[in-house]
Design an enzyme around this catalytic site. Structure first.
Site, PDB file in Angstrom:
ATOM      1  N   LEU A   1       0.825  -1.206   0.000  1.00  7.87           N
ATOM      2  CA  LEU A   1       0.000   0.000   0.000  1.00  7.87           C
ATOM      3  C   LEU A   1       0.862   1.261   0.000  1.00  7.87           C
ATOM      4  O   LEU A   1       2.032   1.218   0.359  1.00  7.87           O
ATOM      5  CB  LEU A   1      -0.907  -0.046   1.226  1.00  7.87           C
ATOM      6  N   PRO A   2       0.265   2.406  -0.409  1.00 12.61           N
ATOM      7  CA  PRO A   2       1.087   3.599  -0.610  1.00 12.61           C
ATOM      8  C   PRO A   2       1.656   4.240   0.653  1.00 12.61           C
ATOM      9  O   PRO A   2       2.756   4.752   0.626  1.00 12.61           O
ATOM     10  CB  PRO A   2       0.144   4.585  -1.311  1.00 12.61           C
TER      11      PRO A   2
ATOM     12  N   LYS B   1      15.084  -0.361   5.119  1.00 12.40           N
ATOM     13  CA  LYS B   1      14.683   0.286   3.863  1.00 12.40           C
ATOM     14  C   LYS B   1      14.918   1.789   3.928  1.00 12.40           C
ATOM     15  O   LYS B   1      15.493   2.389   3.021  1.00 12.40           O
ATOM     16  CB  LYS B   1      13.195   0.004   3.598  1.00 12.40           C
TER      17      LYS B   1
ATOM     18  N   THR C   1       6.091   0.646   2.224  1.00 14.55           N
ATOM     19  CA  THR C   1       7.143   1.397   2.912  1.00 14.55           C
ATOM     20  C   THR C   1       6.469   2.445   3.789  1.00 14.55           C
ATOM     21  O   THR C   1       5.858   3.391   3.284  1.00 14.55           O
ATOM     22  CB  THR C   1       8.079   2.076   1.904  1.00 14.55           C
TER      23      THR C   1
ATOM     24  N   LYS D   1       9.146  11.176  -0.424  1.00 19.60           N
ATOM     25  CA  LYS D   1       8.310  10.486   0.577  1.00 19.60           C
ATOM     26  C   LYS D   1       9.173   9.644   1.531  1.00 19.60           C
ATOM     27  O   LYS D   1       9.016   9.717   2.760  1.00 19.60           O
ATOM     28  CB  LYS D   1       7.298   9.570  -0.123  1.00 19.60           C
TER      29      LYS D   1
ATOM     30  N   ASN E   1      -3.052   4.242   4.776  1.00 20.00           N
ATOM     31  CA  ASN E   1      -3.670   3.133   4.042  1.00 20.00           C
ATOM     32  C   ASN E   1      -3.464   1.829   4.781  1.00 20.00           C
ATOM     33  O   ASN E   1      -4.359   0.991   4.860  1.00 20.00           O
ATOM     34  CB  ASN E   1      -3.075   3.008   2.639  1.00 20.00           C
TER      35      ASN E   1
END
Lengths: 331, 331, 331, 331
Positions: free
Chosen positions: D95-96, D201, D126, D276, D100
């Site tokens: 998911l973004p 990450k 992420t 982001k 979400n």
């Protein structure tokens, strides 16, 4: 006169259900009990000032010992925020950070468990404006009113009742809030919708940090180039480099009297607190995708200072942080 | 002969050979010819103000066409700096950058080729203070006096004679310099030894740039958080975020009148010029091993702006640079 | 064979007068005397390697005691650079900074006082490329050849003859330079016109500093988020975060062996030297109006470290600088 | 019954109630249905790879049209996450952003409404590691297992099944997760407790951004100093300036083939996505009070780029952003 439902209106895409008649009746009932939650370094003198102005205060804090002094002065102490809300329809909260605010409002014994319709809830904590908006929505659903009203000025201003309050919320409620806040502060400024009080506070402190670091760099550079610090401050203050940090709170020892730089950077506004506010500014900027390059670097510098032993010193000690430290250099 | 050698003294480890009696006799001989070298956007109105105050002016510039207007107003135009020095014992120089200054003073047809003992040479260019010190030493060897006197204020202030001069040099000569400079400026501030005029100018402009970018970030963030820009400016200006860029030269269109932000960032102080001054600040900080983290980032931001088409706009256009540009975003 | 003037050509708008025939005859006369100026920590082992390869060395240094060891090994020691130039037509210089280079070449007893036509002058100092270009022009006027050949690798690489040389200058001369430099280094890379050796060195070190600080921030953040440092390094090194500082010179104690982080940041490449190189990068970027935001901030961070007692530690100690220091925190 | 409660243990101060026997029985039941939630640019090819490896897939997405392709390939499409959880005991979410994820897990029709005991829920989004930890706690209360497994590699790697997964969660479950993830990726790395996958990450991408901007600044500076870009890249890559951005994904057009810089910065990893991720790094650093000066400035630079029209271009386009733009300059 019959109560008139002034109606609901749309805020952030949702429906409001506040009955402003109830609100009005509450605001006019002055000198009835005022709730106060959070009796720390700031909350304690603020609550005292409410007592001084003749308001019966009903208060609570997670640390019972924080309540003793206020109790001796006549305040009623209860166990938790819900009980405060049960007995007062005007409540001021003064808490360290967003999670505390969320807990005090929406927790198991939170205000919302027993809040009365039409109550006025004023949060003077410095927190993320997004959390203020969330709280406002939750409060509104219960038919009450929420305003964010963070302060500028430290413990001294809290004690002398000279704080500045930056207030966000429904404009019709500002007068009611002002009545209470003016007992604790010299300036009460209306900033706009809920969250804008926090926004104004965060914006001011971000620019303050930038100005303070900038002034410190500039004074340090000028001194190294052979300028007398007092003279340099005078030149800056009559020129376009002028700012509050150069003309009112100069970070260089000996340039001004009565400021922390003249007292080994004790007192004043701690580096750790500034780092916290800059963290809020950073988070808010990130969430709104706003570039704040200098604000961001200022945050990092205050963060590095915390990691290097400056956490408890006044934020103007950045001058010392940037300056050559001969003892350490000698290693 | 009345001349008394007041003696030599050590400056930066070298011997001075200035005969202050000659200096004194020169300073008192007012309304004799004044030399002016560099008739650009700033030099031209400055020289005119000397004429207006009754000083015969003898001038030169590398571009002959720059001299015409002044010639029509009665100034004598000569071919090069050496000829100016041959005919005037008080000379003002106003040049774009360090290499120009070095050439005008020490070049093949430079001032030093014909400078008279006791002459007063005032350099109003904004350059590296280290170059000012070099020039002072070279001038001193010829028995003359050098002062650095950079200005703050743009073409408007130059025209109206309202510049501020920051003056570095031997204190005994300040009165003589002041006599001339006060024809062109409203403030003439003595800063200390040679180079400190430049130092003060550079320091002020570095703090100015930091304040301007900081104000732009802060205003942009506040607007995105829902604050009215005029109200935010008012709150900052009554609080600790206050600075010259917020209260006198606000970068947000519509907040103030009579500033470049109200006129599409035309006029004022160009981004390219600010980048140049920040480059000087950077070089000076590097040479003196002084950390200037915000000053350094401010330099980089103005440098990026120059690379993105803002070179000719007022330096307050950083507000537009940081703000979301919807047209470009649509790509 | 008669000297043939291979002609003059225009470099940076000036005429060259180098007789390449003389140059050729010199380059072929191998194992004749080689001059070496600057016998510091780096220059000393470099000169020794020339001796080891059978070159008679004639050397000088401002500190006579620096010359003793080399003299005992058979080098001829003379009083000043001019005397070196009088006796050798190939000279290597290894000096701390730009002013030293200017003095050694153009000073009262400088190389240029007695340089022979056709001489090859190789400067291995790390300095501003603009100064390299100035020296090249001055050398060229005397009919000799100048190349800049700064090194990467520290005292260890200098001792073992494993330095990397980045060489700028006339391409026809590269072979002659390579003959000498390969006695002292494992890699000799031709970079282009004069100054590009310095440019390559400065560029590499700027990116190195950025990578090192970035790696330190990243490792510190990861550790605080609960990652094992060795595992994090492994993940970065197999991913797009990989860089020399993460995979070859990791700044976190315990992650790798044989690097300064495992030895209390002793040895290696000092913070002060890195700050110097970043100052050169900064100055060069300022002069060419190139935005280098991260390079600039890296410079400032190493500058702050110098001011806080890290000047003599390896530059990977930035990890410690950024990390919370509990002892200091306890103040 | 053979099920043995392997016991509860304390994680972040709370009690776990996972029955690992159930978990074990689930892990072994291979090739049973796998749920997939989030069929965007990344999720779509990932789910296809599960199908290719013979797993029956049951999927959902808020946009029905995103489901068509997968349905045609044989996947069963249901209305919401709760229905997925009702039918599959292994679910992957992609998911973004954090909100979400919170909604898909804890919302009105979220996974937790119908999750079965012992289910394995793998989130490859992420997001903020703190949110991963929150989700893990909520999932654990239902007797199921949560792992965070964000990916590195873009749409290309997702399509070819060459993603790298960084996995955080209970080590005993890693084998079960690996079984599924290795259908979609070439590397599946176990990082530690829940949240460490996200941490790895975020750390990697922060260092990647720093390396990319640093490489762009360095290449730009070198080019301006006269170095050939290919040669400079070669020198950096054999020296200590080497990093993934210089040797594998060089941002300068013409230096390498098959990278976005050779294709007008199309494809690759968008500036907006990098901004982001840097925002997550920033938030995480702020929350853990970790100084990340270069990471923070990198975030601001990518934020400024988004504001200046680079949002959709590959993140290596920062080279173009920093470079002089002659057309704009001509204004």
């Amino acid at each position: 006169m019959a109560a008139i439902l002034r109606g609901s209106r749309n805020v952030w895409g949702r429906i409001r259900h506040v009955d402003y008649t109830l609100v009005s009746s509450r605001s006019m009932a002055s000198k009835t009990q005022v709730g106060f939650i959070g009796l720390g370094n700031m909350g304690n003198p603020m609550a005292k000032n409410l007592l001084k102005h003749g308001y019966p205060v009903i208060a609570t804090d997670v640390f019972p010992e924080s309540c003793k002094e206020l109790q001796e002065l006549g305040a009623q102490i209860v166990d938790n925020p819900a009980e405060v809300a049960d007995k007062a329809d005007r409540i001021v909260t003064m808490l360290p950070s967003s999670p505390n605010v969320i807990d005090v409002y929406t927790g198991a014994n939170g205000i919302l468990k027993k809040v009365k319709k039409g109550s006025l809830l004023i949060d003077s904590s410095t927190i993320d404006p997004a959390v203020s908006k969330e709280m406002a929505l939750a409060v509104e659903k219960m038919g009450a009113v929420f305003m964010d009203a963070p302060v500028s000025g430290g413990v001294g201003a809290a004690t002398s009742g000279k704080l500045t309050f930056m207030v966000g919320g429904v404009e019709e409620e500002f007068t009611a809030a002002q009545e209470l806040l003016s007992c604790m502060g010299a300036n009460v400024v209306y900033c706009g919708a809920v969250g804008t009080g926090q926004a104004a506070k965060i914006c001011n402190n971000m620019l303050l940090a930038i100005g303070m670091i900038g002034t410190s760099e500039t004074m340090n550079l000028g001194i190294r180039l052979g300028l007398d610090p007092k003279l340099l401050a005078k030149i800056l203050n009559m020129s376009s480099g002028r700012c509050w940090s150069s003309d009112t709170y100069n970070p260089v020892p000996g340039v001004m009297e009565g400021v922390p730089s003249g007292n080994n950077y004790q007192g004043g506004f701690g580096t750790q607190l500034m780092a916290k506010d800059l963290g809020l500014a950073q988070a808010t900027a990130t969430n709104t995708k706003t570039p704040v390059p200098l604000g961001s670097l200022a945050h990092q510098i205050y963060r590095m200072m915390c990691a290097r032993g400056y956490a408890g010193k006044d934020f103007s000690s950045v001058f010392m942080f940037l300056r050559e430290d001969e003892k350490e250099e000698g290693q």
